[in-house]
Design a protein around this motif. Structure first.
Motif, PDB file in Angstrom:
ATOM      1  N   UNK A   1      25.978  29.496  22.007  1.00  0.00           N
ATOM      2  CA  UNK A   1      25.249  30.744  22.267  1.00  0.00           C
ATOM      3  C   UNK A   1      24.495  30.466  23.882  1.00  0.00           C
ATOM      4  N   UNK A   2      24.312  29.556  24.179  1.00  0.00           N
ATOM      5  CA  UNK A   2      23.629  29.231  25.795  1.00  0.00           C
ATOM      6  C   UNK A   2      24.549  29.276  26.762  1.00  0.00           C
ATOM      7  N   UNK A   3      25.906  29.359  26.317  1.00  0.00           N
ATOM      8  CA  UNK A   3      26.931  28.980  27.719  1.00  0.00           C
ATOM      9  C   UNK A   3      27.251  30.124  28.405  1.00  0.00           C
ATOM     10  N   UNK A   4      28.074  30.107  29.494  1.00  0.00           N
ATOM     11  CA  UNK A   4      28.104  31.221  30.250  1.00  0.00           C
ATOM     12  C   UNK A   4      29.603  30.862  30.892  1.00  0.00           C
ATOM     13  N   UNK A   5      30.506  31.601  30.747  1.00  0.00           N
ATOM     14  CA  UNK A   5      32.059  31.264  30.919  1.00  0.00           C
ATOM     15  C   UNK A   5      32.676  32.090  31.962  1.00  0.00           C
ATOM     16  N   UNK A   6      33.021  31.382  33.169  1.00  0.00           N
ATOM     17  CA  UNK A   6      33.869  31.961  34.231  1.00  0.00           C
ATOM     18  C   UNK A   6      35.133  31.649  34.072  1.00  0.00           C
ATOM     19  N   UNK A   7      36.079  32.694  33.558  1.00  0.00           N
ATOM     20  CA  UNK A   7      37.603  32.438  33.306  1.00  0.00           C
ATOM     21  C   UNK A   7      38.170  32.748  34.565  1.00  0.00           C
ATOM     22  N   UNK A   8      39.343  32.008  34.728  1.00  0.00           N
ATOM     23  CA  UNK A   8      40.311  32.447  35.869  1.00  0.00           C
ATOM     24  C   UNK A   8      41.643  32.753  35.471  1.00  0.00           C
ATOM     25  N   UNK A   9      42.265  33.646  36.053  1.00  0.00           N
ATOM     26  CA  UNK A   9      43.711  33.920  35.691  1.00  0.00           C
ATOM     27  C   UNK A   9      44.530  33.098  36.555  1.00  0.00           C
ATOM     28  N   UNK A  10      45.366  32.460  35.779  1.00  0.00           N
ATOM     29  CA  UNK A  10      46.205  31.357  36.369  1.00  0.00           C
ATOM     30  C   UNK A  10      47.225  31.923  37.396  1.00  0.00           C
ATOM     31  N   UNK A  11      47.135  31.375  38.609  1.00  0.00           N
ATOM     32  CA  UNK A  11      48.096  31.674  39.613  1.00  0.00           C
ATOM     33  C   UNK A  11      49.314  30.869  39.727  1.00  0.00           C
ATOM     34  N   UNK A  12      49.214  29.592  39.125  1.00  0.00           N
ATOM     35  CA  UNK A  12      50.295  28.743  39.054  1.00  0.00           C
ATOM     36  C   UNK A  12      50.505  28.423  37.411  1.00  0.00           C
ATOM     37  N   UNK A  13      51.511  27.921  36.937  1.00  0.00           N
ATOM     38  CA  UNK A  13      51.928  27.318  35.718  1.00  0.00           C
ATOM     39  C   UNK A  13      52.374  25.911  35.772  1.00  0.00           C
TER      40      UNK A  13
END
Ligand code: SF4
Ligand code: SF4
Length: 372
Positions: free
Chosen positions: A147-159
């Motif tokens: 509930x308390x967490x904040x997520x900064x996602x990243x779109x992958x530029x390498x696999x």
């Protein structure tokens, strides 16, 4: 919800902004020649200019020839380490005037901001939500942390060579479960980040960061980067119906073949972002206080399946079969989805390089041969 483009200076203010908001910021950082999640205080703590080279049973860090902030894939530590820690005190039992007092462990009010989270990892957290919140029993520690967490996602530029999120439908584009999502735009002339909000909390951060509005050209670059990552995915999961394949092959010789290689070391389950098996220990002290502690366990441990003095899965092959059939078959019965997001960690961190995509493909070809 909106999107902006920021330069490195503005992007560098993201981590301090989150810290000012009371978050403990967790992000990828270099530790003991590995990129792992850990507490960070500045963008300079990120693995800038590093990349990882992964294969079945191997992991190496190498330097890139640019200053990419997110030019690597996933490391051995997962968000599970923070949301569902390896050791968690659940309960203390003490003597009281009226008998025994059962005192549940208070829920820790820590706020985590997770930065640099990949699409497959967000999918893994969504799976753990189904297991630990949307189930008959809710884990209050996990629920509060989520509930308390904040997520900064990243779109992958390498696999990575062991990644197969694309064939599991979980990546490499972040599609849900984030407050902000970042795509790094890096070439010889410029270094910028497209930052989009996914929630009101994320929108507030976007407004604080400043930057210019995104253009159609920026969106095209983002799509091209993600498509290129998808095209370079190191592995893919066979298209066979894994549920049918596994449940129809419980007595296949493949389990003995895997057992000849598998060390039953538990690495694959400990690095897996969705595995949740645990054990309980009751520890007493000389004052008569008992503490119940939950620790991560693994279906590969002989003791984990101990019932009435005997292990119900005494062979390594039966334990590997349990792991694989749970992930790719029975998980659907229990939680309505696969238990695998295709992050590839169990392949990279298996000391003998056992590869679930390869083993499923072998099982599929053996089944086809028998059917002919
Ligand atoms: S089973 Fe392996 S590839 Fe799938 S989520 Fe777990 S660690 Fe990742
Ligand atoms: S499959 Fe690999 S990582 Fe998993 S228990 Fe066996 S040897 Fe260890």
């Amino acid at each position: 919800m909106s999107g902006i483009v920021v330069d490195t200076d503005r992007f560098d203010s993201l981590i301090p902004l989150l810290a000012e908001g009371g978050y403990t910021v967790i992000a990828p950082t270099v530790h003991e020649e590995t990129i792992v999640y850990d507490e960070v205080t500045a963008a300079s703590d990120l693995p800038i200019g590093w990349t990882d080279v992964q294969e079945a049973g191997t992991y190496r860090l190498t330097e890139r020839d640019d200053g990419a902030y997110f030019g690597y894939t996933v490391g051995p530590r997962t968000l599970k380490a923070y949301l569902y820690p390896p050791r968690q005190t659940l309960l203390t039992i003490e003597h009281a005037e009226t008998g025994l007092a059962f005192c549940p462990e208070p829920v820790e009010p820590r706020k985590y901001a997770f930065v640099g989270v990949r699409a497959c990892e967000i999918a893994a957290v969504e799976i753990q939500d189904r297991v630990l919140i949307d189930n008959d029993f809710t884990d209050p520690h996990y629920e509060e942390a989520r509930k308390r967490s904040f997520t900064v996602g990243v779109n992958c530029s390498v696999a990575g060579a062991t990644c197969f999120c694309s064939s599991m439908g979980t990546g490499p584009r972040c599609t849900s479960g984030y407050d902000l999502v970042v795509t790094e735009l890096l070439d010889s002339d410029s270094h910028e980040f497209v930052v989009r909000s996914g929630t009101e909390a994320g929108e507030e951060i976007v407004q604080s960061l400043g930057g210019r509005p995104t253009t159609a050209a920026d969106s095209l670059r983002v799509n091209t980067i993600i498509a290129d990552t998808e095209a370079h995915m190191g592995r893919s999961f066979p298209e066979a119906d894994a549920y049918e394949l596994l449940t129809n092959n419980l007595e296949s010789p493949i389990w003995d073949s895997i057992a000849e290689r598998c060390l039953s070391c538990t690495n694959c389950t400990l690095v897996c972002p969705t595995c949740f098996c645990s054990t309980m220990d009751d520890i007493t002290d000389l004052k008569g206080t008992a503490t119940r502690i939950r620790s991560w366990d693994s279906c590969f441990s002989l003791d984990f399946t101990n019932l009435h003095g005997h292990s119900v899965r005494s062979t390594v092959g039966s334990r590997y079969r349990q792991w694989m059939t749970h992930k790719f078959a029975y998980w659907y019965d229990q939680f309505g989805s696969s238990g695998c997001v295709g992050c590839g960690r169990c392949i990279t961190w298996c000391p003998v390089g056992i590869d679930i995509t390869k083993e499923i493909a072998i099982l599929e070809s053996q089944s086809k041969a028998v059917a002919l």
